[in-house]
Design a protein around this motif. Structure first.
Motif, PDB file in Angstrom:
ATOM      1  N   ALA B 199       0.847  -1.203   0.000  1.00 46.62           N
ATOM      2  CA  ALA B 199       0.000   0.000   0.000  1.00 46.62           C
ATOM      3  C   ALA B 199       0.876   1.244   0.000  1.00 46.62           C
ATOM      4  CB  ALA B 199      -0.918  -0.019   1.218  1.00 46.62           C
ATOM      5  N   ARG B 200       1.946   1.191   0.797  1.00 46.39           N
ATOM      6  CA  ARG B 200       2.826   2.349   0.900  1.00 46.39           C
ATOM      7  C   ARG B 200       3.525   2.622  -0.440  1.00 46.39           C
ATOM      8  NH1 ARG B 200       7.813   3.733   1.809  1.00 46.39           N
ATOM      9  NH2 ARG B 200       8.571   1.590   1.746  1.00 46.39           N
ATOM     10  N   ASP B 202       2.430   1.775  -3.320  1.00 44.60           N
ATOM     11  CA  ASP B 202       1.433   2.273  -4.279  1.00 44.60           C
ATOM     12  C   ASP B 202       1.057   3.727  -4.026  1.00 44.60           C
ATOM     13  OD1 ASP B 202       1.412  -0.109  -5.550  1.00 44.60           O
ATOM     14  OD2 ASP B 202      -0.473  -0.841  -4.666  1.00 44.60           O
ATOM     15  N   ALA B 204      -0.283   5.018  -1.124  1.00 48.92           N
ATOM     16  CA  ALA B 204      -1.417   5.264  -0.236  1.00 48.92           C
ATOM     17  C   ALA B 204      -0.958   6.011   1.003  1.00 48.92           C
ATOM     18  CB  ALA B 204      -2.056   3.936   0.166  1.00 48.92           C
ATOM     19  N   GLN B 208      -5.871   6.654   3.245  1.00 46.43           N
ATOM     20  CA  GLN B 208      -6.212   5.651   2.229  1.00 46.43           C
ATOM     21  C   GLN B 208      -5.856   4.245   2.701  1.00 46.43           C
ATOM     22  OE1 GLN B 208      -3.998   7.720  -0.829  1.00 46.43           O
ATOM     23  NE2 GLN B 208      -5.852   7.844  -2.114  1.00 46.43           N
ATOM     24  N   THR B 209      -4.732   4.119   3.385  1.00 47.31           N
ATOM     25  CA  THR B 209      -4.346   2.806   3.909  1.00 47.31           C
ATOM     26  C   THR B 209      -5.385   2.313   4.901  1.00 47.31           C
ATOM     27  OG1 THR B 209      -2.029   3.452   3.689  1.00 47.31           O
ATOM     28  CG2 THR B 209      -2.495   1.512   5.041  1.00 47.31           C
ATOM     29  N   HIS B 212      -8.865   1.715   2.835  1.00 47.03           N
ATOM     30  CA  HIS B 212      -8.901   0.690   1.786  1.00 47.03           C
ATOM     31  C   HIS B 212      -8.212  -0.614   2.174  1.00 47.03           C
ATOM     32  CE1 HIS B 212     -10.751   3.367  -1.103  1.00 47.03           C
ATOM     33  NE2 HIS B 212      -9.829   4.282  -0.846  1.00 47.03           N
TER      34      HIS B 212
END
Lengths: 431, 302
Positions: B199-200, B202, B204, B208-209, B212
Motif C-alpha cells: 500500500a505504501r 502504491d 497510499a 487511504q491505507t 482501503h
C-alpha cells in the motif's frame, strides 16, 4: 467487552430456577424452633436490636443489616418472593422504612396478623390515632408503626427574629412571606420542592386527593381538585421567585449552596435530627417547630406524612413468642423508643418521653408541642398503596421541575402516571 | 516390504493422548457449566414465558400482557435509541482510536496508552457507574468546570431524561471500549507487513491505507464487536438502575427493558411476564447476530 457486566436478561428466570432447585431439595417447613431469632434492620435500627440483645442476653438474636427498603428498593419483597419459593429463609422480624409493606406482605403470605392474639389490645390502644392505619388490611393489623413522620413547619428562629418575620399560620401567610423573602432577602428559602416526597409534605397537607386509597385494591386519583391546584399554584409562585428550592435537602448542591439559607422548611418530624442536625449541620438552639400552615377557612387542621417505619412479624416464624416480645419492646419500650429512637415514636406514651428527651437534649429551640399535635392531624385522605407515589413523582414531575416547567402544568401528567402505575398493580382507579 | 517404525514417537503419542484427555476434561467442565447455568435456565425461562403462575400453558398471553404494559413501548424506544448511540460511537471511536494507536507503532507511548485504555474495563460494571455518578455531579465532580460550561449546575440538570442516552453511551464506552481498542490493535498487528508495504509503495497515505486496507481487514473483528455490543446494549440494566437509585427515581426505574423485566419479576410478582420479555430480548439479540453474521460473511474462509 462488558457484555457479562450487563447480562441480567435471564436474571429473574435464573434466580427462580435456582430457587426452585433449592425448593425441590427443601422441606418447605419453617425453621426448627430453638434457633436464633433472626431480625432484619436498617443501619439506623441496628442500635435498637443491639440494645434489646444487651437487655435480653437469654435471647439468641441474629441481627441482619439490610437497606430497610430505603428509596423503595423492594429488597424485602424480592427476598420474600424467593423465600416463598424455597420454603425457608424468612426473617422472624423485619423493619422497613416504607409504609406500604403490609399491602404486599399480606398478599405474599408473609406478614402475621398481630391483633389476633399476638399483641394485646391494650398495647395496641397506646399507639397514636391512625398510626397503624398503614398496617391494617381488611380490618386486620399486620405490622406495627415504628415512628410517625407527621409534617410540621421548621424554622430558623434567630434568622426569623433578625429579619423581623413571624411564623406563618396559614398557607396564604406562608405565600406572602415567601414573596417578602424573595424581595428582601433573596437567596433565603421558605421550603424546597426537590425531594421525591415533596407531594407528601405539601400536597398531602393541602388535602390533594392524588392518593386516596379507598380499599385494598381501590384508589381515587384527582390531581385536578382544588386541594392540588391551590398548592401547586402556591409552590409555582415561590419556585419562580426562588424562595423555594427545586433541589432536595439531601442533594449535594443543596448542602453546599443552601444549607445556611433555610429560613422555613415544611417537613416531617425526622427533619430535626436527620436534616438540620446531621445533614445541614445547623447549629444547636437554632431550629424551632411550628404547626404546618392551614388554608384560611379550613375547619380542621391537616398535615402530611413522610415515611415512618414499620415492623413486621413473619407468619413463618418458629419463634413467634420471642419475635412478638422483640416487636413489642422495639416499638413501645421507653428504653429505645422513649430515649434513643431518632424519629417521633408511634407509641404515644413513648412519644411523651421522647419529646422530653428531645427538649432535654437541647438541640431544638422552643416548645416542641407542635410535633405532638401534628401526630394526630395527618389527613386520612392520602394512603399507602402498593405502588410508590414517590417514584411516580420523581420520574414524572421532578424532571419537568428541573427544566423549568410549573407543577400546575404537570398535574395532568402526574395524574396519568399515578393511574397507570396503580392499574398495573391491579388497583381499580376512580377520579 | 519390511515393516517400518512408526514415525510418531510413542512417548510423544502418550503425551498427545494426555493433552487430549486434559482438553476433553476442560471442555467437559465448560460444557457442564454451560448446560447448568446457560441452557437449563434458558429452557426454564422459555417454560416460564409460556405458562402462568400455576404452571398452566398460556400460549402468547404473557407476551401480549407485557407488550400492553404502559412502560413497554417507552422502554423499547429507550433501548433502541441507546443502541444506535452506543454502536455508532463504538465502531467509529474504537476503530479510529485503534488506528491512531497503531500509527504510534509499538513504542512506550503506545504501550502506555493501551494500558490506560484497558483500565476502565478492568473495573466491575457497577463500580464504573459509581465513578460516573461522582463525575456527573457538578457539586463534587473534578470536571465541574466543564459541566458548568455546558450549562449544568446541578445533578438533576445533568441527568435530565433527554441526556440519558448520551450519558449511558459515555459510561458504556468508558467501561467497555478500552478492551476492544486493545483487541483491534492486535488485529491490526496481524495484517501482513507486505500488504502494508505494498500500500505504501502504491502511494497510499495514512487515510487511504486505513480506509482501503486496514478497515476492510478488520471487518470480521468489527462485526464480532458489534454482535457482542448489541447483545450487551440490549440488556442495558446496571447504568439506569444505579442512576435511578442515585437520583431517587428521577432517572426512572423502568427505563430499559431489563429494568422492566426486573420490575415484573420482583415488584409486580409476575415472573412469567418477566420471562416473556427476557425471551423477546434473547430472540432480538440472536436475530441481530444472525443478520450481522450472514451479511458480513463472518464465517467465510479467507
Amino acid at each position: 467487552m462488558s457484555v457479562d457486566k450487563r447480562r441480567p436478561v435471564l436474571l429473574a428466570a435464573c434466580a427462580a430456577a435456582l430457587a426452585m432447585t433449592v425448593a425441590a431439595c427443601g422441606s418447605g417447613a419453617p425453621a426448627k424452633a430453638g434457633g436464633a431469632l433472626t431480625v432484619w434492620v436498617d443501619a439506623t435500627r441496628v442500635a435498637a436490636a443491639k440494645q434489646y440483645q444487651a437487655l435480653h442476653p437469654e435471647v439468641k438474636l441474629d441481627i441482619v443489616s439490610y437497606d430497610g427498603d430505603a428509596n423503595g428498593s423492594n429488597y424485602l419483597q424480592t427476598k420474600v418472593q424467593l423465600f416463598n419459593r424455597t420454603g425457608k429463609g424468612w426473617p422472624d422480624v423485619v423493619f422497613s422504612s416504607q409504609n406500604n409493606e403490609a399491602t404486599w406482605a399480606v398478599d405474599a403470605g408473609f406478614a402475621a396478623p398481630l391483633d389476633k392474639g399476638l399483641v394485646p389490645a391494650d398495647t395496641l390502644a397506646g399507639f397514636a390515632k391512625g398510626a397503624n392505619d398503614v398496617c391494617t388490611v381488611d380490618g386486620t393489623l399486620y405490622c406495627l408503626r415504628n415512628d410517625l413522620s407527621q409534617a410540621v413547619l421548621w424554622y430558623n428562629e434567630p434568622l426569623m427574629k433578625q429579619f423581623g418575620y413571624t411564623v406563618p399560620k396559614t398557607w396564604e401567610e406562608y405565600q406572602k412571606l415567601g414573596e417578602k423573602v424573595a424581595a428582601e432577602h433573596p437567596g433565603y428559602l421558605v421550603g424546597d420542592a426537590g425531594d421525591s416526597y415533596t407531594p407528601e409534605i405539601y400536597l398531602w397537607a393541602s388535602k390533594c386527593e392524588a392518593n386516596h386509597i379507598t380499599g385494598p385494591k381501590a384508589v381515587t386519583v384527582n390531581t385536578g381538585g382544588e386541594g392540588c391546584t391551590r398548592m401547586a399554584a402556591l409552590m409555582d409562585g415561590l419556585i419562580k421567585n426562588r424562595s423555594m428550592s427545586v433541589s432536595g435537602v439531601f442533594s449535594t448542591d443543596f448542602g453546599k449552596n443552601q444549607a445556611a439559607k433555610v429560613l422555613l422548611m415544611p417537613g416531617p418530624a425526622w427533619y430535626g435530627g436527620a436534616v438540620f442536625r446531621d445533614t445541614l449541620k445547623t447549629a444547636p438552639k437554632t431550629i424551632g417547630v411550628a404547626p404546618i400552615p392551614q388554608w384560611q377557612g379550613d375547619t380542621a387542621p391537616a398535615t402530611g406524612n413522610v415515611g415512618g417505619g414499620t415492623w413486621l412479624l413473619s407468619k413463618h416464624s418458629a419463634h413467634q413468642k420471642a419475635a412478638t416480645d422483640f416487636l413489642t419492646w422495639v416499638t413501645t419500650d421507653n428504653a429505645y423508643q422513649g430515649e434513643k429512637a431518632p424519629g417521633f415514636p408511634a407509641y404515644a406514651p413513648a412519644a411523651e418521653n421522647w419529646l422530653k428527651a428531645q427538649a432535654a437534649a437541647g438541640y431544638l429551640v422552643g416548645d416542641l408541642g407542635a410535633l405532638k399535635d401534628a401526630s394526630s392531624q395527618v389527613w386520612p385522605g392520602w394512603g399507602s398503596g402498593q405502588f410508590s407515589q414517590e417514584s411516580v413523582w420523581a420520574a414524572t414531575v421532578k424532571p419537568g421541575l428541573t427544566q423549568g416547567q410549573s407543577i400546575a402544568s404537570l398535574l395532568p401528567a402526574w395524574q396519568d402516571s399515578i393511574v397507570k402505575h396503580a392499574e398495573s398493580f391491579g388497583y381499580k382507579v376512580s377520579s | 516390504m519390511t515393516a517400518t517404525a512408526s514415525p510418531v514417537d510413542p512417548g510423544r503419542r502418550r503425551g498427545g493422548a494426555g493433552r487430549s484427555r486434559a482438553g476433553l476434561a476442560f471442555v467437559a467442565a465448560y460444557t457442564l457449566l454451560l448446560v447448568a447455568f446457560g441452557a437449563v435456565p434458558t429452557c426454564y425461562a422459555i417454560w416460564f414465558a409460556f405458562t402462568d403462575a400455576g404452571g398452566g400453558f398460556t400460549g402468547f398471553a404473557n407476551f401480549v400482557t407485557t407488550a400492553r404494559d404502559f412502560r413497554f413501548a417507552d422502554s423499547v424506544g429507550h433501548v433502541a435509541l441507546y443502541l444506535v448511540c452506543w454502536l455508532l460511537s463504538l465502531v467509529v471511536f474504537v476503530v479510529g482510536l485503534a488506528l491512531m494507536l497503531h500509527r504510534l507503532s509499538s513504542g512506550p507511548v503506545s504501550r502506555t496508552l493501551r494500558f490506560l485504555y484497558y483500565i476502565p474495563g478492568a473495573l466491575a460494571g457497577a463500580a464504573s457507574v459509581l465513578v460516573w455518578l461522582f463525575m456527573l455531579d457538578p457539586t463534587v465532580s473534578p470536571v465541574s468546570a466543564l459541566l458548568g460550561a455546558l450549562g449544568f449546575d446541578t445533578f438533576g440538570q445533568v441527568i435530565a431524561p433527554g441526556n440519558l442516552p448520551v450519558l449511558f453511551t459515555a459510561i458504556a464506552f468508558w467501561t467497555g471500549a478500552g478492551g476492544w481498542i486493545v483487541v483491534m490493535y492486535g488485529a491490526l498487528d496481524n495484517i501482513p507487513q507486505d500488504v502494508m508495504e505494498a500500500a505504501r509503495i502504491d502511494g497510499a497515505g495514512a487515510w487511504q491505507t486505513a480506509w482501503h486496507v486496514q478497515i476492510p481487514m478488520l471487518r470480521k473483528w468489527i462485526v464480532y464487536m458489534v454482535i457482542l455490543a448489541f447483545a450487551g446494549g440490549a440488556q442495558l440494566f446496571v447504568e439506569p438502575q444505579l442512576l435511578s437509585l442515585a437520583s431517587v427515581g428521577v432517572a426512572g426505574r423502568d427505563y430499559s427493558l431489563n429494568q422492566l423485566t426486573y420490575d415484573f419479576a420482583f415488584q409486580l410478582n409476575n415472573v412469567n411476564g418477566a420471562a416473556a420479555v427476557s425471551m423477546e430480548l434473547l430472540v432480538v439479540s440472536l436475530s441481530a447476530a444472525g443478520l450481522f453474521v450472514a451479511r458480513s460473511g463472518f464465517f467465510d474462509a479467507d
